[in-house]
Scaffold this motif. Structure first.
Motif, mmCIF file in Angstrom:
data_model
loop_
_atom_site.group_PDB
_atom_site.id
_atom_site.type_symbol
_atom_site.label_atom_id
_atom_site.label_comp_id
_atom_site.label_asym_id
_atom_site.label_seq_id
_atom_site.Cartn_x
_atom_site.Cartn_y
_atom_site.Cartn_z
ATOM 1 N N ALA A 168 -1.067 2.149 2.670
ATOM 2 C CA ALA A 168 -2.248 2.018 1.818
ATOM 3 C C ALA A 168 -3.345 1.179 2.475
ATOM 4 N N ASP A 171 -6.955 0.883 1.028
ATOM 5 C CA ASP A 171 -6.945 1.903 -0.012
ATOM 6 C C ASP A 171 -5.838 1.595 -1.015
ATOM 7 N N GLY A 173 -5.440 2.340 -3.987
ATOM 8 C CA GLY A 173 -5.047 3.473 -4.817
ATOM 9 C C GLY A 173 -3.925 4.309 -4.233
ATOM 10 N N ARG A 214 2.933 1.358 -9.787
ATOM 11 C CA ARG A 214 2.603 2.506 -10.643
ATOM 12 C C ARG A 214 3.695 2.715 -11.678
ATOM 13 N N SER A 218 1.422 7.764 -14.518
ATOM 14 C CA SER A 218 0.116 7.097 -14.460
ATOM 15 C C SER A 218 -0.882 7.950 -13.709
ATOM 16 N N LYS A 220 -3.660 9.188 -10.973
ATOM 17 C CA LYS A 220 -3.724 8.981 -9.535
ATOM 18 C C LYS A 220 -4.790 7.928 -9.197
ATOM 19 N N GLY A 221 -4.679 7.388 -7.990
ATOM 20 C CA GLY A 221 -5.679 6.438 -7.516
ATOM 21 C C GLY A 221 -5.587 5.101 -8.211
ATOM 22 N N THR A 222 -6.690 4.374 -8.163
ATOM 23 C CA THR A 222 -6.683 3.015 -8.694
ATOM 24 C C THR A 222 -6.582 2.965 -10.214
ATOM 25 N N LYS A 223 -6.892 4.058 -10.902
ATOM 26 C CA LYS A 223 -6.831 4.059 -12.364
ATOM 27 C C LYS A 223 -5.403 3.973 -12.880
ATOM 28 N N ILE A 225 -2.880 2.004 -11.739
ATOM 29 C CA ILE A 225 -2.176 0.835 -11.203
ATOM 30 C C ILE A 225 -2.020 -0.236 -12.281
ATOM 31 N N ASN A 283 -1.900 0.330 -16.651
ATOM 32 C CA ASN A 283 -3.047 0.893 -15.916
ATOM 33 C C ASN A 283 -4.259 -0.048 -15.871
ATOM 34 N N MET A 286 -6.041 -3.102 -11.785
ATOM 35 C CA MET A 286 -7.194 -3.373 -10.922
ATOM 36 C C MET A 286 -8.070 -4.480 -11.488
#
Length: 577
Positions: A168, A171, A173, A214, A218, A220-223, A225, A283, A286
């Protein structure tokens, strides 16, 4: 390699730039009286010089060691950390509701500067705990605060940030660590993290890891986490330590510097029984992560200031005693290097303290509009503090090596250690290129720079006497900075990205020149009133003039690189580079 805390300088910057007397007028900080501030700076200076600093070279040569999953620090580190805890230094800026003293972050920043100058590797332990304190204070439940926050604030337990994974990197996410719900409301964590500062050690009884992971299904990506509390030892209902959690340090990195700061690869859930507790909601990781990182970015910027101060003191002492026909401090070029070290360090310190004070006001101002304005200023300055100050740390430490000459390249003198230790700071908590992109892409559109530039220009008009000669340099630098800001505000894409790093440098130099001029003006007023140490005050005025003459023209000259665009950067094909 002795270290003396620059208390007179710190107190002056806290008064003239952070406006600590003004902060003490706010109900939240009314305990920050002048007498208390003086006592804190003096006692922290004794701890830093007498306990932390003597271990700096020992830590560099011996380093942290890993054997059978246990990390041990060099002799003396456990006792030094115990002295730090016993003195209550971890509690300075923390919430009194959970055992903190509730003093200004700006004051805690000055104390942390001292401990970091004295021993950067050791100071990283409480710095990481501060990030955990911020996250738990802002996002933890009452039970979580009661269980974990009080112990971290006291320093009895330490905290970490577990963000990075091999695949990662920046990145976030792309992380793969997973958290699976258990029937009892806890979670089972499984995965690995790299570059975890002080992830395992022997100086405290428990380590509270804050781990990004995760949850099933959940986004994908940072949303998608979430953030979890994962203690090294589980905590019983009565607060005592229970069983060892299913986590371990599998390796520590062999690094360029900060050798006694264990940088760990952590493995979670090898036996599928790593217990974690969600913090801040599913979620929502972040949001909690940025609470930690924004605080950490200011503290990392402070590392640049701290190492610069240590390198300057070391080089100055050597220049006074080293004879080459005559003492080398008498040669103009050595004086140029020393003045450069001094000017850049003082500019970065003023910027960092101003940033910390803005954070204080964002929390403590009674008026809501004043709080929002302070938060906007803190947001604007944070990437500049982090990147500009850490670049300064490397530059000043490099100049220190140069002043030592060939002896600077020899490890025994210790000059090289400052440079090696400083080099990580521009990489920590988002590289400086990322900070520049954050400044240009996220902070400039918020337009807080407009009122900042207006305040700066108003101060230029107030410069009197000897300091009035600084105004033309300041005006030229600010005019160029305004032009660059307008150009970036109207641009986008690769062209803005290409100009981001020189723009941040330009921003830092211009703001640094302004803050040094403010100090020179205050020094002039004190001299005229017969207050303070005349030698110190006169040196402040000369340093501001040197910076204006030598560095503000560089700020104005950066207008071209900022606005040149990206075309030349990509004019050579990849295969021809």
């Amino acid at each position: 390699m002795t270290y003396t805390a620059p208390i007179t300088e710190q107190r002056f910057v806290l008064e003239t730039i952070a406006d600590l007397p003004g902060l003490a007028q706010l109900p939240r900080f009314e305990a920050a009286t002048a007498d208390l501030v003086d006592a804190i700076l003096e006692e922290a200076g004794k701890l830093s010089a007498g306990v932390f600093a003597p271990l700096n070279r020992i830590g560099d040569t011996e380093g942290a060691k890993l054997a059978n999953g246990v990390v041990t620090l060099p002799a003396g580190f456990r006792e030094a950390y115990a002295a730090y805890v016993e003195g209550g230094w971890m509690t300075l800026g923390a919430d009194p509701a959970w055992g903190g003293q509730g003093l200004p972050f700006a004051l805690a920043t000055a104390v942390q500067e001292q401990t970091t100058s004295a021993n950067m590797a050791l100071s990283l332990c409480p710095m990481l705990s501060q990030g955990a304190i911020e996250a738990l204070t802002a996002h933890g439940s009452e039970d979580q605060k009661q269980t974990y926050l009080t112990k971290i604030i006291s320093g009895e337990w330490t905290g970490t940030m577990n963000l990075t994974e091999p695949q990662a990197g920046t990145d976030v996410g792309a992380l793969r660590t997973v958290a699976t719900p258990a029937e009892d409301g806890t979670w089972r964590i499984k995965g690995s993290k790299i570059f975890i500062t002080w992830g395992e050690h022997d100086v405290a009884d428990n380590i509270i890891h804050l781990v990004l992971a995760r949850t099933p299904g959940s986004p994908k990506g940072t949303k998608g986490i979430s953030l979890f509390i994962v203690p090294k030892f589980l905590v019983n209902a009565d607060g005592s330590l229970g069983a060892r959690n299913d986590l371990r340090c599998v390796s520590i990195e062999h690094k360029l510097g900060i050798h006694s700061s264990p940088t760990c690869t952590m493995s979670y859930g090898d036996n599928d029984d790593c217990v974690g507790y969600m913090i801040g909601g599913e979620n929502a990781g972040m949001r909690a992560m940025f609470t930690m990182m924004n605080h950490a970015r200011i503290n990392v910027g402070l590392q640049g200031v701290s190492i610069a101060e240590r390198a300057y003191q070391h080089a100055l002492a050597y220049a006074k005693e080293r004879v080459q026909v005559r003492r080398i401090i008498e040669f103009p070029d050595v004086r140029r290097m020393l003045m450069t070290m001094r000017g850049l360090t003082e500019a970065a310190r003023a910027l960092t303290y101003l940033n910390a004070a803005a954070v204080d006001r964002a929390h403590a101002e009674v008026d809501e509009l004043a709080r929002r304005e302070a938060q906007a200023l803190a947001d604007l300055l944070t990437p500049v503090t982090k990147a500009f100050s850490t670049d300064i740390g490397v530059e000043v430490a490099s100049l220190g090596v140069q002043i030592f000459g060939g002896m600077g390249f020899i490890e025994e003198t210790g000059a090289a250690q400052h440079y090696r230790d400083a080099r990580i700071a521009p990489i920590y908590e988002g590289t400086n290129g990322i900070q520049a992109m954050d400044l240009v892409g996220r902070k400039l559109p918020q337009a807080r720079w407009k009122s900042l530039f207006s305040d700066m220009r108003a101060d230029f008009a107030l410069l009197l006497g000897e300091t009035a000669g600084l105004a033309p340099y300041l005006e030229d630098a600010l005019a160029a900075l305004e032009s660059a800001t307008t150009w970036l505000a109207e641009g986008s894409g690769d062209d803005n990205a290409a100009g981001a790093t020189p723009y941040l440098r330009m921003f830092g130099l211009t703001v640094g020149g302004w803050l040094l001029a403010k100090q020179a003006s205050a020094a002039t007023q004190r001299l005229n009133a017969g207050e303070g140490d005349p030698a110190f005050l006169k040196a402040k005025i000369v340093t501001a003039r040197f910076f204006a003459e030598q560095f503000l023209p560089q700020a104005a000259a950066l207008l071209g690189p900022v606005t040149r665009g990206a075309e030349t950067l990509f004019a050579i094909p990849d295969e021809s580079l």
